[in-house]
Design a protein around this motif. Structure first.
Motif, mmCIF file in Angstrom:
data_model
loop_
_atom_site.group_PDB
_atom_site.id
_atom_site.type_symbol
_atom_site.label_atom_id
_atom_site.label_comp_id
_atom_site.label_asym_id
_atom_site.label_seq_id
_atom_site.Cartn_x
_atom_site.Cartn_y
_atom_site.Cartn_z
ATOM 1 N N LYS A 125 1.035 -1.392 -0.183
ATOM 2 C CA LYS A 125 0.355 0.021 0.127
ATOM 3 C C LYS A 125 1.128 0.786 0.169
ATOM 4 C CE LYS A 125 -4.100 -2.036 2.668
ATOM 5 N NZ LYS A 125 -4.926 -2.482 4.026
ATOM 6 N N PRO A 126 0.235 2.261 -0.284
ATOM 7 C CA PRO A 126 1.369 3.818 -0.108
ATOM 8 C C PRO A 126 1.373 3.697 0.793
ATOM 9 C CG PRO A 126 -0.444 3.798 -2.059
ATOM 10 C CD PRO A 126 -0.706 2.449 -1.509
ATOM 11 N N VAL A 127 3.357 4.362 0.914
ATOM 12 C CA VAL A 127 3.807 5.239 2.330
ATOM 13 C C VAL A 127 4.476 5.828 1.494
ATOM 14 C CG1 VAL A 127 4.614 4.887 4.050
ATOM 15 C CG2 VAL A 127 3.650 2.614 3.357
ATOM 16 N N ALA A 128 3.925 7.177 3.343
ATOM 17 C CA ALA A 128 4.951 8.630 2.486
ATOM 18 C C ALA A 128 5.545 8.799 3.592
ATOM 19 C CB ALA A 128 4.013 9.454 2.139
ATOM 20 N N ALA A 129 6.985 9.317 3.975
ATOM 21 C CA ALA A 129 7.022 10.102 4.597
ATOM 22 C C ALA A 129 8.042 10.875 4.301
ATOM 23 C CB ALA A 129 7.952 8.465 5.580
ATOM 24 N N VAL A 130 7.782 11.597 5.410
ATOM 25 C CA VAL A 130 9.394 12.918 5.042
ATOM 26 C C VAL A 130 10.055 13.599 6.867
ATOM 27 C CG1 VAL A 130 7.554 14.465 6.591
ATOM 28 C CG2 VAL A 130 8.857 15.429 4.879
ATOM 29 N N CYS A 131 11.178 13.693 6.299
ATOM 30 C CA CYS A 131 12.281 14.393 7.811
ATOM 31 C C CYS A 131 12.313 13.163 8.425
ATOM 32 C CB CYS A 131 12.148 15.719 8.206
ATOM 33 S SG CYS A 131 12.646 16.113 9.128
ATOM 34 N N HIS A 132 12.369 13.330 9.888
ATOM 35 C CA HIS A 132 12.471 12.235 10.784
ATOM 36 C C HIS A 132 11.135 10.641 10.211
ATOM 37 C CE1 HIS A 132 15.056 15.025 13.278
ATOM 38 N NE2 HIS A 132 15.012 13.881 13.686
ATOM 39 N N GLY A 133 9.862 10.948 9.776
ATOM 40 C CA GLY A 133 9.563 10.116 9.692
ATOM 41 C C GLY A 133 10.279 8.914 8.523
ATOM 42 N N VAL A 134 11.218 9.483 7.782
ATOM 43 C CA VAL A 134 12.028 8.682 7.335
ATOM 44 C C VAL A 134 12.714 7.201 8.155
ATOM 45 C CG1 VAL A 134 13.505 8.132 4.783
ATOM 46 C CG2 VAL A 134 11.665 10.615 5.548
ATOM 47 N N LEU A 135 13.558 8.477 9.077
ATOM 48 C CA LEU A 135 13.750 7.263 10.076
ATOM 49 C C LEU A 135 12.721 6.192 10.315
ATOM 50 C CD1 LEU A 135 16.652 7.520 11.749
ATOM 51 C CD2 LEU A 135 15.737 9.124 13.022
ATOM 52 N N LEU A 136 11.794 6.571 11.033
ATOM 53 C CA LEU A 136 10.909 5.073 11.329
ATOM 54 C C LEU A 136 11.496 4.145 10.728
ATOM 55 C CD1 LEU A 136 8.704 4.083 13.599
ATOM 56 C CD2 LEU A 136 6.850 4.663 12.113
ATOM 57 N N LEU A 137 11.099 4.557 9.451
ATOM 58 C CA LEU A 137 10.580 3.139 7.892
ATOM 59 C C LEU A 137 12.009 2.567 7.931
ATOM 60 C CD1 LEU A 137 9.309 5.096 4.960
ATOM 61 C CD2 LEU A 137 7.902 3.235 7.408
ATOM 62 N N ALA A 138 13.248 3.947 7.972
ATOM 63 C CA ALA A 138 15.005 3.264 8.080
ATOM 64 C C ALA A 138 14.717 1.636 9.551
ATOM 65 C CB ALA A 138 15.708 3.697 8.441
ATOM 66 N N ARG A 139 14.184 2.153 10.292
ATOM 67 C CA ARG A 139 14.071 0.791 11.623
ATOM 68 C C ARG A 139 12.894 -0.271 11.213
ATOM 69 N NH1 ARG A 139 15.152 5.446 16.316
ATOM 70 N NH2 ARG A 139 16.852 6.028 15.865
ATOM 71 N N THR A 140 12.261 0.053 10.252
ATOM 72 C CA THR A 140 11.612 -1.161 9.761
ATOM 73 C C THR A 140 11.937 -2.036 9.611
ATOM 74 O OG1 THR A 140 9.792 0.448 10.699
ATOM 75 C CG2 THR A 140 8.994 -1.450 9.354
ATOM 76 N N ARG A 147 16.223 -7.188 6.956
ATOM 77 C CA ARG A 147 16.785 -5.647 6.325
ATOM 78 C C ARG A 147 15.583 -4.421 6.685
ATOM 79 N NH1 ARG A 147 19.821 -8.240 0.910
ATOM 80 N NH2 ARG A 147 21.653 -8.426 1.801
ATOM 81 N N SER A 148 16.191 -3.522 6.378
ATOM 82 C CA SER A 148 15.022 -2.293 6.180
ATOM 83 C C SER A 148 13.758 -2.143 4.877
ATOM 84 C CB SER A 148 15.593 -1.671 5.978
ATOM 85 O OG SER A 148 14.895 0.141 6.188
ATOM 86 N N VAL A 190 19.157 6.768 8.297
ATOM 87 C CA VAL A 190 18.269 6.980 6.472
ATOM 88 C C VAL A 190 19.242 5.314 5.676
ATOM 89 C CG1 VAL A 190 17.357 6.938 5.155
ATOM 90 C CG2 VAL A 190 16.468 7.990 7.373
ATOM 91 N N THR A 191 20.648 6.002 5.187
ATOM 92 C CA THR A 191 21.526 5.439 4.194
ATOM 93 C C THR A 191 21.687 4.511 4.361
ATOM 94 O OG1 THR A 191 22.391 7.869 3.719
ATOM 95 C CG2 THR A 191 23.425 6.340 2.885
ATOM 96 N N ALA A 192 22.097 4.129 6.268
ATOM 97 C CA ALA A 192 22.964 2.824 6.732
ATOM 98 C C ALA A 192 22.111 1.673 6.639
ATOM 99 C CB ALA A 192 23.208 2.661 7.482
ATOM 100 N N ALA A 193 20.333 2.659 6.542
ATOM 101 C CA ALA A 193 19.745 0.867 5.268
ATOM 102 C C ALA A 193 19.542 0.795 4.478
ATOM 103 C CB ALA A 193 18.513 1.408 6.523
#
Length: 251
Positions: A125-140, A147-148, A190-193
């Motif tokens: 499904k569509p997912v959108a994230a901005v700024c620190h929100g992308v960090l949650l996805l990197a950790r998921t 892997r992330s 984020v880059t590390a993920a």
């Protein structure tokens, strides 16, 4: 119906309310979820306290504050779900705003929030994230790969050299680590993920702040059903492209 994940407090008012308003104007229903199912308000420094002589540079712009005031007056905002009560099958997409003050950690460090994000990715499904929100996805992490969920995708997020670190340096003598949510920058984590460093897309060297009248000034990265942006200055374009994604999905 779209889900917006919020922390218990301290998120960015622009990154939440500008997409909310765009969805509302497009007739798209939105629900909110917070850690305990209680209404969560944005970072007061961005809304009302300000930054002294730097307020004109760092505070939320008035038109976006007006959107935030409308958002917090809505019934959906006043009656959020708790993370534990979210049934992702009821929703067509997920949006995750950012923010850098301490309250954001209740979202970024939440195992329940990561599980919610994972379920949206698994359902494609569509997912959108901005700024620190992308960090949650990197950790998921995807349990099938270890892997992330961002691995193999192109994304953007808060930039270290031109956004996070300069803001911290300008304010650290009186606000300490306010602009440094974690020791590691958002861009570095984020880059590390990602599968390759080049999958982190920085955008134009000089970031321009967009507006409702000039959304094209913002910068976003779309990879399939994933949309990411860097900072509040991207959010009018982010919101417009997010709504277009959702409408295309529903056709």
């Amino acid at each position: 119906m779209i889900l917006i994940l919020l922390p218990s407090a301290d998120y960015d008012p622009t990154e939440s309310s500008v997409p909310w308003q765009a969805m509302r104007d497009a007739g798209i229903e939105v629900r909110f979820a917070t850690p305990q199912g209680l209404p969560a308000h944005a970072d007061p420094r961005l809304v009302e306290i300000g930054f002294g002589p730097l307020s004109s540079m760092l505070m939320t712009r008035k038109p976006d504050l007006d959107s935030y005031k409308q958002m917090i007056g809505s019934d959906a905002f006043r009656q959020p779900l708790a993370y534990a009560d979210v049934d992702t099958t009821r929703f067509d997409g997920l949006l995750i705003p950012g923010g850098h003050a301490k309250g954001m950690r209740t979202l970024l460090e939440s195992t329940q929030a990561r599980q919610i994000a994972l379920q949206f990715f698994k359902a494609e499904k569509p997912v959108a994230a901005v700024c620190h929100g992308v960090l949650l996805l990197a950790r998921t992490l995807d349990p099938d790969t270890g892997r992330s969920v961002l691995f193999g995708r192109k994304v953007t997020a808060l930039l270290a050299a031109t956004m996070e670190l300069p803001a911290w340096l300008m304010t650290s003598f009186w606000l300490g680590r306010y602009y440094r949510t974690y020791k590691q920058t958002v861009q570095a984590e984020v880059t590390a993920a990602l599968s390759r460093r080049s999958d982190f897309v920085r955008g134009p060297l000089i970031a321009k702040r967009d507006s409702a009248q000039a959304p094209q000034a913002g910068f976003v990265v779309r990879d399939g059903q994933l949309l990411t942006a860097r900072w509040p200055g991207d959010c009018h374009r982010f919101a417009a492209e997010w709504v277009a994604m959702l409408q295309a999905t529903q056709r």
